[in-house]
Design a protein around this motif. Structure first.
Motif, PDB file in Angstrom:
ATOM      1  N   ASN A 188      -6.520  -7.843   1.023  1.00  0.00           N
ATOM      2  CA  ASN A 188      -5.066  -7.205   1.293  1.00  0.00           C
ATOM      3  C   ASN A 188      -5.254  -5.738   1.568  1.00  0.00           C
ATOM      4  OD1 ASN A 188      -2.525  -9.136   0.458  1.00  0.00           O
ATOM      5  ND2 ASN A 188      -4.202  -9.543  -0.980  1.00  0.00           N
ATOM      6  N   GLY A 189      -6.379  -5.114   2.064  1.00  0.00           N
ATOM      7  CA  GLY A 189      -6.567  -3.955   2.039  1.00  0.00           C
ATOM      8  C   GLY A 189      -6.221  -2.890   1.239  1.00  0.00           C
ATOM      9  N   ALA A 209      -4.575  -1.582   4.455  1.00  0.00           N
ATOM     10  CA  ALA A 209      -3.241  -1.990   4.472  1.00  0.00           C
ATOM     11  C   ALA A 209      -2.547  -1.048   5.546  1.00  0.00           C
ATOM     12  CB  ALA A 209      -2.343  -2.016   3.388  1.00  0.00           C
ATOM     13  N   PRO A 210      -1.520  -1.577   6.293  1.00  0.00           N
ATOM     14  CA  PRO A 210      -0.987  -0.664   7.305  1.00  0.00           C
ATOM     15  C   PRO A 210       0.185   0.460   6.914  1.00  0.00           C
ATOM     16  CG  PRO A 210       0.081  -2.934   7.711  1.00  0.00           C
ATOM     17  CD  PRO A 210      -0.932  -2.790   6.409  1.00  0.00           C
ATOM     18  N   VAL A 214       3.338  -0.731   2.677  1.00  0.00           N
ATOM     19  CA  VAL A 214       2.877  -2.037   2.576  1.00  0.00           C
ATOM     20  C   VAL A 214       1.866  -2.281   1.655  1.00  0.00           C
ATOM     21  CG1 VAL A 214       1.837  -3.651   4.101  1.00  0.00           C
ATOM     22  CG2 VAL A 214       3.468  -2.524   4.837  1.00  0.00           C
ATOM     23  N   TRP A 215       0.913  -1.291   1.278  1.00  0.00           N
ATOM     24  CA  TRP A 215      -0.219  -1.265   0.494  1.00  0.00           C
ATOM     25  C   TRP A 215       0.564  -1.529  -0.922  1.00  0.00           C
ATOM     26  CZ3 TRP A 215      -1.249   1.729  -4.035  1.00  0.00           C
ATOM     27  CH2 TRP A 215      -2.456   1.572  -4.558  1.00  0.00           C
ATOM     28  N   THR A 216       1.494  -0.862  -1.338  1.00  0.00           N
ATOM     29  CA  THR A 216       2.191  -0.779  -2.456  1.00  0.00           C
ATOM     30  C   THR A 216       2.672  -2.190  -2.745  1.00  0.00           C
ATOM     31  OG1 THR A 216       2.820   1.670  -2.510  1.00  0.00           O
ATOM     32  CG2 THR A 216       4.198   0.235  -4.022  1.00  0.00           C
ATOM     33  N   ASN A 217       3.450  -2.791  -1.721  1.00  0.00           N
ATOM     34  CA  ASN A 217       4.064  -3.955  -1.995  1.00  0.00           C
ATOM     35  C   ASN A 217       3.231  -5.167  -2.175  1.00  0.00           C
ATOM     36  OD1 ASN A 217       6.850  -2.993  -1.644  1.00  0.00           O
ATOM     37  ND2 ASN A 217       6.805  -3.445   0.659  1.00  0.00           N
ATOM     38  N   ARG A 218       1.963  -5.038  -1.470  1.00  0.00           N
ATOM     39  CA  ARG A 218       0.726  -6.048  -1.528  1.00  0.00           C
ATOM     40  C   ARG A 218       0.317  -5.851  -2.943  1.00  0.00           C
ATOM     41  NH1 ARG A 218      -2.639  -5.941   4.056  1.00  0.00           N
ATOM     42  NH2 ARG A 218      -1.071  -6.445   5.516  1.00  0.00           N
ATOM     43  N   VAL A 310      -3.666   4.524   4.828  1.00  0.00           N
ATOM     44  CA  VAL A 310      -2.950   4.749   3.780  1.00  0.00           C
ATOM     45  C   VAL A 310      -3.405   6.253   3.042  1.00  0.00           C
ATOM     46  CG1 VAL A 310      -2.832   3.720   1.361  1.00  0.00           C
ATOM     47  CG2 VAL A 310      -3.022   2.259   3.298  1.00  0.00           C
ATOM     48  N   PRO A 311      -2.425   7.189   2.870  1.00  0.00           N
ATOM     49  CA  PRO A 311      -2.809   8.354   2.139  1.00  0.00           C
ATOM     50  C   PRO A 311      -3.022   8.088   0.863  1.00  0.00           C
ATOM     51  CG  PRO A 311      -0.405   8.270   2.626  1.00  0.00           C
ATOM     52  CD  PRO A 311      -1.083   7.084   3.315  1.00  0.00           C
TER      53      PRO A 311
END
Length: 441
Positions: A188-189, A209-210, A214-218, A310-311
Motif C-alpha cells: 500500500n506504499g 502512496a500518492p 491517501v497514505w492515511t486512508n490506506r 508523502v511528506p
C-alpha cells in the motif's frame, strides 16, 4: 488552553543517550564553575576526547564527516567539535550550514507542531483520533501482530493523540512489523523517510502512496498490530500526525511547519525537498557493508532533491546543524527563541515530559525505565531523539545544554559512535574536574 493536565515527568536515572554516563558527566560539569565558559571558547581543546573520537572516525575514512555541536541556554551560537568533508575524498568542508538527512530527528519537530495545535485548542492530548480522521473509527486490531490480516478483534479503546505522540497507538512500521502486516504496508506504499533513488539489495523499495491523505486512508484500512495504549512499539504514528495537523489546521503539513515553526525560528535550511540551488551543501549518505562505505545517496543526485509523494513527519526532513540548534534552543527556552515566543511554555513543558499512558507495558521495548514525550525520548530532564543516518540531538534542562551529533551513514548501529561519544564526554568532564581540583589545591 486545551491541556487537561500538566504533570511533571516521572523519569528514571537513565540517560537519553543509552546509559548513565551522560547524566553523571553532566552532573559533574554542572558543578564546575568554569564549565560553561569553556564552551564559549575553543571547544576542541576543551573536549579533547570528544574531538579525538570525531577525528578518528573521519581520518580513518569510516565516515566522511562528524560534527558535534554544544550550546548553552539562549546563547545565540552553538560551538562545534569535529569536521570532515561533505563526501569521502571531497574538498567541501562540513560545517554548521551543511545539510544532513535527519530522518527520525524530524519526529520531535512534528511532535512540537502537534503541541502547538493542542495549545491552539484544535484538539486535546486524549482526543480520539477518529474525531479528527473518521476513517479510523472502524480500524480493527490483529489477534497476532504477525498473523493473518482477517483475524482481528475490535479495539478496547480508541486511538488518541497522546498515543500517536508516544508510539503507543498500536500502529505498525515497516522497520518493526513482520508477516502479513508488513507485506500490506509495502503493497500500500505506507512508507516513511526516503533513502535513495536507486534500489538497495535486500531493502524493500515500494512505491509510496500518492499523497499524505491517501497514505492515511490506506493505513486506516489496515488492522493495528496491538491494542491501543497497551504496548510501546516504534511506529508510523508520527507520520500520521502530519495528516492530523493538516486536517486540524486546514493547512498543508509542510506549509504549517514552515509558517508556524521554521520561519519564526529562522530555520531557513530545513526542508522535505532540498532546493536545487542548495544541493552543494548536501552531504553524501553512505551504507556500511563490512568495512566498506557504499554511496547510498550522493548529495549531487539525492532523492531529497525530489518532492516526496508523502511528506513524512516521522523521517522526511533535511536540516542543517545551525537550523536544528535553533529548534533545540527554542525548546530550552520553553517556547521562546531569545525574546520571540514561538509556542507556549506549557506546550513545551508537557511535550517534553513523559506522556506514555499508564496502561502501557514497556517490557521488552526501548523505553524500559524511560519516558517518551511528543516525538522524543524524555529521560532525567533530557529530551531528544536520533536519526537513521547516525544523527542525534537533545536538550538537557538540568544543565541548560543543547547538543547535536551530525554524520551520514546507515545503518546507525553499524558503528558504536553514540556509546563512544558518551565515554569521550565522560572522560573530558573527569579531566576538567581533576584540573579544577588541582587548581583549587
Amino acid at each position: 488552553m486545551a491541556f487537561r493536565t500538566f504533570e511533571q515527568p516521572s523519569l528514571s536515572r537513565r540517560s537519553l543517550f543509552r546509559g548513565g554516563a551522560y547524566a553523571m558527566a553532566g552532573a559533574t560539569l554542572a558543578s564546575l564553575p568554569f564549565g560553561r565558559a569553556l564552551l564559549a571558547h575553543d571547544v576542541s581543546e576543551s573536549w579533547p576526547n570528544v574531538a579525538a573520537m570525531a577525528n578518528k572516525y573521519v581520518s580513518e575514512g569510516k565516515v566522511a564527516n562528524m560534527l558535534l555541536t554544544f550550546g548553552w541556554g539562549q546563547d545565540d551560537m552553538a560551538h562545534t567539535v569535529g569536521g570532515g568533508t561533505l563526501a569521502l575524498n571531497g574538498s567541501t568542508e562540513a560545517d554548521m550550514d551543511s545539510l544532513y538527512r535527519i530522518y527520525s530527528m524530524s519526529k520531535p519537530i512534528t511532535g512540537m507542531a502537534t503541541m502547538m495545535l493542542i495549545d491552539d485548542g484544535a484538539f486535546e492530548l486524549d482526543t480520539p483520533l477518529y474525531d479528527i480522521i473518521p476513517a479510523f473509527r472502524d480500524t480493527q486490531v490483529l489477534v497476532d501482530p504477525e498473523g493473518p490480516l482477517d483475524n482481528t478483534v475490535a479495539p478496547e479503546r480508541p486511538i488518541t493523540i497522546r498515543q500517536l505522540l508516544t508510539h503507543t497507538a498500536g500502529i505498525g512500521y515497516t522497520i518493526t512489523s513482520k508477516g502479513p502486516l508488513l507485506d500490506a504496508y509495502v503493497a500500500n506504499g505506507i512508507v516513511g523517510g526516503r533513502v535513495s533513488r536507486f534500489p538497495i539489495p535486500g531493502v524493500p523499495n515500494p512505491t509510496p502512496a500518492p499523497g499524505l491523505e491517501v497514505w492515511t486512508n490506506r493505513l486506516a484500512s489496515l488492522p493495528l498490530a496491538y491494542q491501543p495504549a497497551t504496548k510501546w512499539s516504534y511506529s508510523n504514528s508520527i507520520d500520521l500526525l502530519g495528516r492530523v495537523i493538516e486536517v486540524a489546521s486546514g493547512m498543508d503539513f509542510e506549509a504549517f511547519l514552515k509558517t508556524r515553526m521554521f520561519e519564526p525560528l529562522g530555520m531557513t535550511s530545513t526542508w522535505m525537498t532540498v532546493p536545487e540551488s542548495e544541493k552543494g551543501r548536501l552531504t553524501d549518505n553512505y551504507g556500511i557493508l563490512g568495512e566498506t562505505l557504499l554511496p547510498l545517496d550522493p548529495g549531487a543526485n539525492s532523492i531529497f532533491l525530489d518532492e516526496p509523494k508523502v511528506p513524512a513527519g516521522g523521517g522526511g526532513l533535511v536540516s542543517s546543524p545551525k537550523d536544528y540548534d535553533r529548534f533545540l534552543r527554542m525548546l530550552l527556552g520553553y517556547g521562546k527563541l531569545g525574546d520571540e515566543r514561538i509556542m507556549s511554555e506549557e506546550a513545551v513543558r508537557v511535550g517534553t515530559s513523559d506522556l506514555i499512558p499508564e496502561t502501557v507495558d514497556l517490557t521488552g521495548s526501548w523505553m524500559v525505565g524511560q519516558g517518551h514525550g511528543a516525538g522524543g525520548r524524555s529521560v532525567n530532564g533530557t529530551f531528544g531523539w536520533g536519526g537513521a543516518a547516525g544523527t542525534l540531538a537533545a536538550v538537557d534542562y538540568k544543565l541548560g545544554l543543547r547538543t547535536g551529533l551530525y554524520t551520514q551513514y546507515m545503518p546507525s548501529d553499524a558503528y558504536p559512535i553514540r556509546d563512544e561519544y558518551l565515554a569521550a564526554l565522560e572522560a573530558d568532564v573527569a579531566a576538567m574536574h581533576a584540573g579544577h581540583a588541582n587548581h583549587a589545591s
